[in-house]
Design an enzyme around this catalytic site. Structure first.
Site, PDB file in Angstrom:
ATOM      1  N   CYS A 171       0.832  -1.182   0.012  1.00 30.04           N
ATOM      2  CA  CYS A 171       0.197  -0.178   0.012  1.00 30.04           C
ATOM      3  C   CYS A 171       0.981   1.308  -0.035  1.00 30.04           C
ATOM      4  CB  CYS A 171      -0.941  -0.105   1.222  1.00 30.04           C
ATOM      5  SG  CYS A 171      -0.194  -0.006   2.735  1.00 30.04           S
ATOM      6  N   ASN A 184       2.253   1.586   4.286  1.00 35.89           N
ATOM      7  CA  ASN A 184       2.670   0.198   4.807  1.00 35.89           C
ATOM      8  C   ASN A 184       2.480   0.377   6.480  1.00 35.89           C
ATOM      9  OD1 ASN A 184       5.847  -1.673   5.633  1.00 35.89           O
ATOM     10  ND2 ASN A 184       3.565  -2.450   5.030  1.00 35.89           N
ATOM     11  N   CYS A 206      -1.377   0.927   7.300  1.00 34.47           N
ATOM     12  CA  CYS A 206      -2.662   0.738   7.809  1.00 34.47           C
ATOM     13  C   CYS A 206      -3.352  -0.743   6.935  1.00 34.47           C
ATOM     14  CB  CYS A 206      -3.619   1.714   7.057  1.00 34.47           C
ATOM     15  SG  CYS A 206      -3.204   3.325   8.020  1.00 34.47           S
ATOM     16  N   SER A 225      -1.849  -2.677   3.965  1.00 35.47           N
ATOM     17  CA  SER A 225      -0.860  -3.895   3.960  1.00 35.47           C
ATOM     18  C   SER A 225      -0.473  -4.781   4.878  1.00 35.47           C
ATOM     19  CB  SER A 225       0.369  -3.435   2.815  1.00 35.47           C
ATOM     20  OG  SER A 225       1.325  -2.592   3.533  1.00 35.47           O
ATOM     21  N   ASP A 267      -8.451   3.571   1.382  1.00 35.73           N
ATOM     22  CA  ASP A 267      -7.501   3.963   2.316  1.00 35.73           C
ATOM     23  C   ASP A 267      -8.371   4.438   3.580  1.00 35.73           C
ATOM     24  OD1 ASP A 267      -5.530   5.488   3.833  1.00 35.73           O
ATOM     25  OD2 ASP A 267      -4.854   6.384   2.060  1.00 35.73           O
TER      26      ASP A 267
HETATM   27  P1  4NP Z   1      -1.684   2.807   4.005  1.00 38.78           P
HETATM   28  O1  4NP Z   1      -2.345   4.193   4.606  1.00 38.78           O
HETATM   29  O2  4NP Z   1      -1.298   3.228   2.578  1.00 38.78           O
HETATM   30  O3  4NP Z   1      -2.919   1.688   3.989  1.00 38.78           O
HETATM   31  O4  4NP Z   1      -0.827   2.489   4.913  1.00 38.78           O
HETATM   32  C1  4NP Z   1      -1.531   5.374   4.467  1.00 38.78           C
HETATM   33  C2  4NP Z   1      -0.589   5.473   5.493  1.00 38.78           C
HETATM   34  C3  4NP Z   1      -0.158   6.932   5.551  1.00 38.78           C
HETATM   35  C4  4NP Z   1      -0.720   7.783   4.885  1.00 38.78           C
HETATM   36  C5  4NP Z   1      -1.475   7.818   3.842  1.00 38.78           C
HETATM   37  C6  4NP Z   1      -2.209   6.518   3.812  1.00 38.78           C
HETATM   38  N1  4NP Z   1       0.262   8.952   4.838  1.00 38.78           N
HETATM   39  O5  4NP Z   1      -0.231   9.879   4.022  1.00 38.78           O
HETATM   40  O6  4NP Z   1       0.947   9.219   5.790  1.00 38.78           O
END
Ligand code: 4NP
Length: 167
Positions: A8, A11, A13, A15, A130
């Site tokens: 994702c 990494n 949330c 994945s 997300d």
């Molecule tokens: P993930 O979610 O891709 O499922 O881990 C996110 C984690 C962090 C961020 C965005 C989505 N961020 O913008 O920091």
């Protein structure tokens, strides 16, 4: 050993939940010698951290523990893993570009795919939403999507590699 990498953006949330639900299904079926999953992110914002507390909480609610240190996807991963399961179209685009630039040819649909292509309940766009800016309900939804998708993915891989159930 067939290796699956969940990818994702951060990494933190989605994945890690892909990894942990896949590995739990593998364990339930006694297939630990055959399959193993890991996870990584396309961005390096959270490298070295633990998974998001909300992902850890939803995993625990379902009896699973996330034991993962956030890492960024690497060129070595493209060879190390037999299959790369991504969460959304942007992850797909990023991994596709990375693969094409490294190899000079595109990845097969068997190598790189959207995990939600395996969700029997998917309607419309095949993405795992997300949940980063959402609440616990969104994390539960992500968990359920990945659980359903991974059951089908594992069935597919067992067939593909002609793996028989353990005694
Ligand atoms: P993930 O979610 O891709 O499922 O881990 C996110 C984690 C962090 C961020 C965005 C989505 N961020 O913008 O920091």
């Amino acid at each position: 050993m067939v290796k699956v990498l969940y990818v994702c953006l951060g990494n933190i949330c989605r994945s890690p939940l892909g990894e942990v639900t896949f590995n739990a299904l593998v364990k339930e079926r006694g297939l630990e010698e055959e399959f193993q999953a890991d996870s990584a992110g396309t961005a390096g914002y959270h490298v070295g951290k633990q998974a998001d507390a909300r992902s850890q909480k939803v995993a625990q609610k379902h009896g699973l523990t996330i034991d993962h240190v956030v890492r960024k996807v690497s060129l070595e991963d493209l060879d190390e893993f037999d299959h790369i399961a991504v969460m959304d179209e942007q992850n797909f685009e990023d991994l596709h570009t990375m693969y094409y630039e490294a190899k000079g040819f595109p990845p097969s649909t068997d190598k790189l795919f959207l995990i939600r292509d395996f969700d029997p309940e998917v309607r419309g766009v095949h993405e795992v939403p997300d949940p980063y800016f959402e609440g616990d309900k969104a994390f539960e939804e992500v968990f359920q999507i990945l659980q359903r998708s991974n059951e089908k993915l594992l069935e597919h891989l067992v067939d593909k590699y002609e793996i028989s159930a353990p005694e």
